[in-house]
Design a protein around this motif. Sequence first.
Motif, PDB file in Angstrom:
ATOM      1  N   THR A   1      25.211  34.679  -2.359  1.00 54.39           N
ATOM      2  CA  THR A   1      24.876  34.895  -1.325  1.00 54.39           C
ATOM      3  C   THR A   1      25.176  35.245  -0.075  1.00 54.39           C
ATOM      4  N   GLY A   2      25.922  36.558   0.758  1.00 51.84           N
ATOM      5  CA  GLY A   2      26.567  37.169   1.799  1.00 51.84           C
ATOM      6  C   GLY A   2      26.107  37.920   2.078  1.00 51.84           C
ATOM      7  N   SER A   3      26.877  38.565   3.465  1.00 51.38           N
ATOM      8  CA  SER A   3      26.814  39.024   4.976  1.00 51.38           C
ATOM      9  C   SER A   3      27.787  40.330   4.766  1.00 51.38           C
ATOM     10  N   ILE A   4      28.287  41.401   4.731  1.00 47.38           N
ATOM     11  CA  ILE A   4      29.255  42.604   5.457  1.00 47.38           C
ATOM     12  C   ILE A   4      28.273  42.356   6.661  1.00 47.38           C
ATOM     13  N   VAL A   5      29.233  41.888   7.524  1.00 47.37           N
ATOM     14  CA  VAL A   5      29.667  42.135   9.034  1.00 47.37           C
ATOM     15  C   VAL A   5      29.950  43.683  10.090  1.00 47.37           C
ATOM     16  N   MET A   6      29.109  44.101  10.477  1.00 52.80           N
ATOM     17  CA  MET A   6      29.190  44.826  11.343  1.00 52.80           C
ATOM     18  C   MET A   6      29.142  45.221  12.980  1.00 52.80           C
TER      19      MET A   6
ATOM     20  N   ALA B   1      30.381  52.419  14.708  1.00 47.47           N
ATOM     21  CA  ALA B   1      29.634  51.025  13.811  1.00 47.47           C
ATOM     22  C   ALA B   1      30.592  50.788  12.487  1.00 47.47           C
ATOM     23  N   CYS B   2      31.889  49.780  12.842  1.00 50.88           N
ATOM     24  CA  CYS B   2      32.431  49.579  11.536  1.00 50.88           C
ATOM     25  C   CYS B   2      32.738  48.669  11.147  1.00 50.88           C
ATOM     26  N   VAL B   3      32.338  48.128   9.505  1.00 51.26           N
ATOM     27  CA  VAL B   3      32.838  47.191   9.112  1.00 51.26           C
ATOM     28  C   VAL B   3      33.917  45.903   9.273  1.00 51.26           C
ATOM     29  N   SER B   4      33.744  44.929   9.803  1.00 51.57           N
ATOM     30  CA  SER B   4      34.889  43.973  10.128  1.00 51.57           C
ATOM     31  C   SER B   4      35.634  44.065   9.340  1.00 51.57           C
ATOM     32  N   ASP B   5      37.103  43.549  10.523  1.00 49.71           N
ATOM     33  CA  ASP B   5      38.231  43.531   8.944  1.00 49.71           C
ATOM     34  C   ASP B   5      37.849  41.518   8.067  1.00 49.71           C
ATOM     35  N   ASP B   6      37.006  41.157   8.599  1.00 51.53           N
ATOM     36  CA  ASP B   6      37.038  39.506   7.938  1.00 51.53           C
ATOM     37  C   ASP B   6      36.505  40.243   6.302  1.00 51.53           C
ATOM     38  N   THR B   7      37.145  39.426   5.587  1.00 51.96           N
ATOM     39  CA  THR B   7      36.145  39.599   4.491  1.00 51.96           C
ATOM     40  C   THR B   7      34.748  39.346   3.810  1.00 51.96           C
ATOM     41  N   ALA B   8      33.772  39.627   3.818  1.00 51.54           N
ATOM     42  CA  ALA B   8      32.392  39.040   3.249  1.00 51.54           C
ATOM     43  C   ALA B   8      32.471  38.090   2.581  1.00 51.54           C
ATOM     44  N   MET B   9      32.715  36.979   2.482  1.00 51.35           N
ATOM     45  CA  MET B   9      32.757  36.210   1.255  1.00 51.35           C
ATOM     46  C   MET B   9      31.199  35.214   0.420  1.00 51.35           C
TER      47      MET B   9
END
Length: 319
Positions: A253-258, A124-132
């Motif tokens: 608030t924000g979200s880090i996508v795996m 499971a890898c962190v998405s390349d997108d910035t967590a805004m």
Amino acid sequence: MYQASTLVNFFVVLAAVPLLATASPVQLPRSFDNLPSGTHALAFDSETGRVSAYTHNGAFLAHVNQTVAASKRADGTCSNLGPNDLTGLAGWNLVAAQAAANWGNGKYNLATNINNEADYPALACVSDDTAMVTVKGNPSCVTSTQTSSGTLVGTSGSVTLSALEGTSSTTTITTTKTSDWSLGVSVAATIGIPDIVDTTTTVSTSISITNSLSNAVTTASNNQQTQTITMNAADGATCSLTFTSKSCTGSGTGSIVMVARGVGMVRIREKGESLVNGHYYWALNIEAYIPDASQRSSSIDFTAAVSAINDSQYKGTCT
């Protein structure tokens, strides 16, 4: 989808009953070069060591050769996935359905990261997108006038004063919802933090956050630059700078996508029969069969408490 030369650098190993634990039943190949266009599945013959490439619908393409190079996961941005993690993917039924359609509806069990083999991880890898960070409401701000300490003018009749102009900020990120995977594991992510003083800009910063409820990490950002002002005055005069200082606080608030990534290897047993094709491991590209990343994703949700100070509008005076 992985490039052809690295299609099978990431393995998720599925094996026949009984469930595999820590020992690998075969020596898996490292990686492959020159995979034919349209390769979505690979069959590994554990007796001969030969690997065959197949299309999405199971049509044979060609035999392929092994190489010794292998891709590694990006340090800090990925964590291992367990068997239950994979079967819990929203889109896992797509992978299982394709395997059944191509090679039969036999039983199989699932194992991942056998012997902690780093070259074939299920990840499971962190998405390349910035967590805004999305700021809630309007920041609370206070503006004041500040004066720097005075500096004596020398016999040259001039003095140069330095000042920091711009914004510095501190942000505390607190986990409010854990990812479905990798509880307690720390991962690196890029967070996009709006400048709550000047809302037209965003600051990106890297953090390491632990996938545990209420875990908090603080990060600082400094976009200030040194400005110099040269002033002319009589010998012995005292010169200083006055400037506007604006302090703001806000929350968001924000979200880090795996995202789950890799290749699944399926070994299927038909009822009353030996393993399909005897000793084949069928490797399926998870990203090819679950193209919608949202169906193989889980998020770490967080709150953000932001405080920032902006210094600007400098003006010199001498007395």
